[in-house]
Design a protein around this motif. Sequence first.
Motif, PDB file in Angstrom:
ATOM      1  N   ALA A  27       0.829  -1.208   0.000  1.00 14.11           N
ATOM      2  CA  ALA A  27       0.000   0.000   0.000  1.00 14.11           C
ATOM      3  C   ALA A  27       0.866   1.262   0.000  1.00 14.11           C
ATOM      4  O   ALA A  27       0.567   2.223  -0.724  1.00 14.11           O
ATOM      5  CB  ALA A  27      -0.934  -0.002   1.201  1.00 14.11           C
ATOM      6  N   LEU A  28       1.930   1.265   0.786  1.00 18.73           N
ATOM      7  CA  LEU A  28       2.826   2.426   0.814  1.00 18.73           C
ATOM      8  C   LEU A  28       3.504   2.646  -0.539  1.00 18.73           C
ATOM      9  O   LEU A  28       3.655   3.783  -0.988  1.00 18.73           O
ATOM     10  CB  LEU A  28       3.885   2.256   1.911  1.00 18.73           C
ATOM     11  N   HIS A  29       3.897   1.564  -1.188  1.00 21.74           N
ATOM     12  CA  HIS A  29       4.550   1.684  -2.483  1.00 21.74           C
ATOM     13  C   HIS A  29       3.568   2.193  -3.535  1.00 21.74           C
ATOM     14  O   HIS A  29       3.909   3.064  -4.343  1.00 21.74           O
ATOM     15  CB  HIS A  29       5.152   0.344  -2.899  1.00 21.74           C
ATOM     16  N   ALA A  30       2.347   1.677  -3.529  1.00 19.65           N
ATOM     17  CA  ALA A  30       1.329   2.151  -4.462  1.00 19.65           C
ATOM     18  C   ALA A  30       1.018   3.627  -4.213  1.00 19.65           C
ATOM     19  O   ALA A  30       0.830   4.403  -5.158  1.00 19.65           O
ATOM     20  CB  ALA A  30       0.063   1.315  -4.343  1.00 19.65           C
ATOM     21  N   GLN A  31       0.990   4.045  -2.941  1.00 18.89           N
ATOM     22  CA  GLN A  31       0.738   5.448  -2.617  1.00 18.89           C
ATOM     23  C   GLN A  31       1.881   6.326  -3.096  1.00 18.89           C
ATOM     24  O   GLN A  31       1.654   7.445  -3.578  1.00 18.89           O
ATOM     25  CB  GLN A  31       0.522   5.624  -1.115  1.00 18.89           C
ATOM     26  N   ALA A  32       3.110   5.846  -2.983  1.00 18.74           N
ATOM     27  CA  ALA A  32       4.262   6.614  -3.478  1.00 18.74           C
ATOM     28  C   ALA A  32       4.159   6.807  -4.991  1.00 18.74           C
ATOM     29  O   ALA A  32       4.430   7.905  -5.505  1.00 18.74           O
ATOM     30  CB  ALA A  32       5.562   5.906  -3.114  1.00 18.74           C
ATOM     31  N   ILE A  33       3.751   5.772  -5.697  1.00 19.26           N
ATOM     32  CA  ILE A  33       3.568   5.880  -7.150  1.00 19.26           C
ATOM     33  C   ILE A  33       2.462   6.887  -7.456  1.00 19.26           C
ATOM     34  O   ILE A  33       2.603   7.736  -8.345  1.00 19.26           O
ATOM     35  CB  ILE A  33       3.265   4.497  -7.762  1.00 19.26           C
ATOM     36  N   THR A  34       1.358   6.812  -6.711  1.00 13.85           N
ATOM     37  CA  THR A  34       0.236   7.733  -6.915  1.00 13.85           C
ATOM     38  C   THR A  34       0.666   9.177  -6.656  1.00 13.85           C
ATOM     39  O   THR A  34       0.344  10.078  -7.435  1.00 13.85           O
ATOM     40  CB  THR A  34      -0.942   7.347  -5.998  1.00 13.85           C
ATOM     41  N   ASN A  35       1.390   9.412  -5.569  1.00 13.63           N
ATOM     42  CA  ASN A  35       1.857  10.762  -5.257  1.00 13.63           C
ATOM     43  C   ASN A  35       2.759  11.302  -6.359  1.00 13.63           C
ATOM     44  O   ASN A  35       2.654  12.470  -6.750  1.00 13.63           O
ATOM     45  CB  ASN A  35       2.588  10.788  -3.922  1.00 13.63           C
ATOM     46  N   PHE A  36       3.640  10.469  -6.863  1.00 18.04           N
ATOM     47  CA  PHE A  36       4.530  10.872  -7.954  1.00 18.04           C
ATOM     48  C   PHE A  36       3.720  11.272  -9.185  1.00 18.04           C
ATOM     49  O   PHE A  36       3.974  12.312  -9.798  1.00 18.04           O
ATOM     50  CB  PHE A  36       5.488   9.720  -8.284  1.00 18.04           C
ATOM     51  N   CYS A  37       2.735  10.457  -9.518  1.00 13.67           N
ATOM     52  CA  CYS A  37       1.912  10.723 -10.702  1.00 13.67           C
ATOM     53  C   CYS A  37       1.103  12.003 -10.531  1.00 13.67           C
ATOM     54  O   CYS A  37       0.974  12.787 -11.481  1.00 13.67           O
ATOM     55  CB  CYS A  37       0.987   9.542 -10.987  1.00 13.67           C
ATOM     56  N   GLU A  38       0.552  12.225  -9.342  1.00 13.79           N
ATOM     57  CA  GLU A  38      -0.207  13.448  -9.097  1.00 13.79           C
ATOM     58  C   GLU A  38       0.688  14.675  -9.191  1.00 13.79           C
ATOM     59  O   GLU A  38       0.302  15.699  -9.748  1.00 13.79           O
ATOM     60  CB  GLU A  38      -0.885  13.383  -7.736  1.00 13.79           C
ATOM     61  N   GLY A  41       1.506  15.211 -12.936  1.00 11.53           N
ATOM     62  CA  GLY A  41       0.380  15.240 -13.856  1.00 11.53           C
ATOM     63  C   GLY A  41       0.291  14.041 -14.786  1.00 11.53           C
ATOM     64  O   GLY A  41      -0.141  14.167 -15.931  1.00 11.53           O
ATOM     65  N   ILE A  42       0.666  12.884 -14.288  1.00 15.80           N
ATOM     66  CA  ILE A  42       0.618  11.663 -15.094  1.00 15.80           C
ATOM     67  C   ILE A  42      -0.775  11.058 -14.955  1.00 15.80           C
ATOM     68  O   ILE A  42      -1.320  10.957 -13.849  1.00 15.80           O
ATOM     69  CB  ILE A  42       1.720  10.692 -14.649  1.00 15.80           C
ATOM     70  N   ASP A  43      -1.349  10.642 -16.059  1.00 17.48           N
ATOM     71  CA  ASP A  43      -2.742  10.177 -16.043  1.00 17.48           C
ATOM     72  C   ASP A  43      -2.920   8.840 -15.333  1.00 17.48           C
ATOM     73  O   ASP A  43      -1.973   8.121 -15.045  1.00 17.48           O
ATOM     74  CB  ASP A  43      -3.326  10.123 -17.454  1.00 17.48           C
ATOM     75  N   ARG A  44      -4.176   8.545 -15.031  1.00 16.28           N
ATOM     76  CA  ARG A  44      -4.543   7.371 -14.254  1.00 16.28           C
ATOM     77  C   ARG A  44      -4.131   6.064 -14.916  1.00 16.28           C
ATOM     78  O   ARG A  44      -3.680   5.125 -14.248  1.00 16.28           O
ATOM     79  CB  ARG A  44      -6.050   7.393 -14.038  1.00 16.28           C
ATOM     80  N   THR A  45      -4.267   5.999 -16.224  1.00 19.40           N
ATOM     81  CA  THR A  45      -3.924   4.773 -16.942  1.00 19.40           C
ATOM     82  C   THR A  45      -2.441   4.448 -16.787  1.00 19.40           C
ATOM     83  O   THR A  45      -2.072   3.297 -16.511  1.00 19.40           O
ATOM     84  CB  THR A  45      -4.279   4.901 -18.436  1.00 19.40           C
ATOM     85  N   GLN A  46      -1.594   5.433 -16.937  1.00 19.48           N
ATOM     86  CA  GLN A  46      -0.154   5.212 -16.790  1.00 19.48           C
ATOM     87  C   GLN A  46       0.184   4.828 -15.348  1.00 19.48           C
ATOM     88  O   GLN A  46       1.008   3.961 -15.106  1.00 19.48           O
ATOM     89  CB  GLN A  46       0.631   6.462 -17.202  1.00 19.48           C
ATOM     90  N   ARG A  47      -0.485   5.488 -14.392  1.00 20.08           N
ATOM     91  CA  ARG A  47      -0.261   5.150 -12.984  1.00 20.08           C
ATOM     92  C   ARG A  47      -0.607   3.691 -12.727  1.00 20.08           C
ATOM     93  O   ARG A  47       0.154   2.956 -12.087  1.00 20.08           O
ATOM     94  CB  ARG A  47      -1.107   6.049 -12.086  1.00 20.08           C
ATOM     95  N   GLN A  48      -1.744   3.229 -13.231  1.00 20.60           N
ATOM     96  CA  GLN A  48      -2.144   1.836 -13.045  1.00 20.60           C
ATOM     97  C   GLN A  48      -1.144   0.882 -13.691  1.00 20.60           C
ATOM     98  O   GLN A  48      -0.836  -0.174 -13.131  1.00 20.60           O
ATOM     99  CB  GLN A  48      -3.542   1.609 -13.615  1.00 20.60           C
TER     100      GLN A  48
END
Length: 65
Positions: A27-38, A41-48
Amino acid sequence: MFAPIVVLLRQWVGEPQFVRLRGKAIALHAQAITNFCERFGIDRTQRQNWIRLARDNGKKLGLLA
């Protein structure tokens, strides 16, 4: 590569505690990826796709053993 360490850690802390720790780490790693993308400005598809890539790499390295 890391599978023996993961197996020993699972035996040392016990299965229920290990599952909780692994879940928190994922969960922490996924959140780090999400924070980076936000932030950039990286879109949701790339984040997934990056989260899936992290999962697949974890399997290959034996972190999900």
